[in-house]
Write a protein that holds these residues in place. Structure first.
Motif, PDB file in Angstrom:
ATOM      1  N   THR A 254       0.711  -1.247  -0.166  1.00  0.00           N
ATOM      2  CA  THR A 254       0.049   0.067   0.020  1.00  0.00           C
ATOM      3  C   THR A 254       0.791   1.258  -0.091  1.00  0.00           C
ATOM      4  N   LYS A 255       0.171   2.493  -0.658  1.00  0.00           N
ATOM      5  CA  LYS A 255       1.040   3.720  -0.498  1.00  0.00           C
ATOM      6  C   LYS A 255       1.549   4.095   1.087  1.00  0.00           C
TER       7      LYS A 255
ATOM      8  N   ASN B 110       4.554   1.955   1.763  1.00  0.00           N
ATOM      9  CA  ASN B 110       6.077   2.215   0.979  1.00  0.00           C
ATOM     10  C   ASN B 110       6.531   3.626   1.556  1.00  0.00           C
TER      11      ASN B 110
ATOM     12  N   GLU C 206       2.163  -0.755  -6.385  1.00  0.00           N
ATOM     13  CA  GLU C 206       1.485  -0.139  -5.245  1.00  0.00           C
ATOM     14  C   GLU C 206      -0.097  -0.319  -5.516  1.00  0.00           C
TER      15      GLU C 206
END
Length: 256
Positions: A49-50, A53, A69
C-alpha cells in the motif's frame, strides 16, 4: 494497481496444485519478506500500500522488476490472512540442495505425515533455533509452501533446508551402528536418562497416529517424554511441535 490476471494468479497460489504449476509461493509481512529477500529468494512481485511504501524500504537493495502499489481493498482480495498485511510478496520456489556430509555429522528432523500447517511451520522455527539445518518430510506431510506454513515459520524457512523424500529409503541410506535413528514413543526410554548423540535422525510422527508402523521398525532409539508428576492423570499426548521443541532442547542441553 493490480490487474485482474495478477489477482487471479496470486489468489490461486493458496492451492498447492497452482503453487506447483507456477513454482511460486506467497509470503506476507515485513519480517518474513525481509528474511526471504535477505536469503536471496527470487521475488516475482512485491505488492504494498502507499502508506507502507512511505515508511519502508524492503527490497530496495535488490532488483525487483514488479513492484506494485495498491490499496487496502485489493490487499484484502489477495491476502490469505484474516487481517491482511500492508505488504505481500510472491516468490519463486528455491532449488533445495541436500548436503550429505552435513547430514552424516549432525542432527536432522524427519517428519512422518505431519498434517497441520501450523505444526510444520513451528517445527521449522524450532529447527532453526536449535541449529538443525535439515528437515526431511514424508510425501504425505503438509506442503511447505502452504501459506499457513510460510507464516508460521516467521522467516525460519530461509534458514532450514526442507525436503520431501521417501522416509524409509532415506533412513536405510544413512542408518549405521554409529548413526542413531531416534523416535518418540509412549513406551520409549525417558529422554532425560538417555545419552544422546550429536548426530542422527529425530523422527516425529503424525498428530493422531504417531510414527507409522513401517518407520517404527527402523528406529534404533525409542525416546519418551514423561509427564509430571509421574503416575497422575495427564493429557493423552503432546502436540508434535511442542514435543519437537522439548526433544531438540534436550539434545542441545547435553552438549554443554
Amino acid at each position: 494497481m493490480l490487474s485482474k490476471n495478477q489477482i487471479k494468479l496470486i489468489t490461486s497460489l493458496q492451492q498447492k496444485k497452482y503453487r506447483d504449476l507456477h513454482q511460486l509461493f506467497v509470503a506476507e509481512g515485513n519480517k518474513l519478506i525481509s528474511d526471504l529477500i535477505a536469503a536471496k529468494t527470487k521475488v516475482e512481485y512485491l505488492i504494498y500500500t502507499k502508506e507502507w511504501n512511505t515508511k519502508n524500504s524492503i527490497g530496495n537493495q535488490v532488483k525487483i522488476n514488479n513492484r506494485i502499489e495498491t490499496d487496502a481493498i485489493q490487499m484484502k482480495k489477495i491476502s490469505s490472512l484474516k487481517s491482511p498485511s500492508s505488504v505481500l510478496a510472491v516468490f519463486k520456489m528455491p532449488t533445495r540442495e541436500v548436503n550429505e556430509k552435513n547430514i552424516q555429522n549432525s542432527l536432522s528432523i524427519l517428519l512422518d505425515d505431519v498434517q497441520d500447517p501450523g505444526n510444520l511451520g513451528t517445527i521449522i522455527r524450532i529447527a532453526d533455533w536449535f541449529g538443525i539445518k535439515h528437515i526431511f518430510c514424508s510425501c504425505n506431510t503438509v506442503d511447505l509452501y502452504n501459506p499457513k506454513v510460510i507464516q508460521a515459520t516467521m522467516g525460519a524457512i530461509s534458514s532450514v533446508n526442507v525436503s520431501y523424500v521417501d522416509l524409509k529409503t532415506m533412513i536405510l541410506k544413512y542408518k549405521k551402528p554409529d548413526f542413531p535413528i531416534y523416535g518418540t514413543f509412549l513406551e520409549g526410554e525417558i529422554i532425560y536418562k538417555c545419552e544422546l548423540q550429536k548426530k542422527g535422525f529425530i523422527i516425529m510422527g503424525n498428530e493422531g497416529k504417531g510414527v507409522s508402523e513401517s518407520i517404527q521398525k527402523l528406529v534404533s532409539n525409542k525416546l519418551y517424554i514423561p509427564d509430571f508428576p509421574c503416575g497422575e492423570a495427564a493429557s493423552e499426548s503432546l502436540n508434535v511441535s511442542v514435543a519437537t521443541s522439548i526433544i531438540c532442547s534436550e539434545f542441545r542441553r547435553q552438549e554443554f
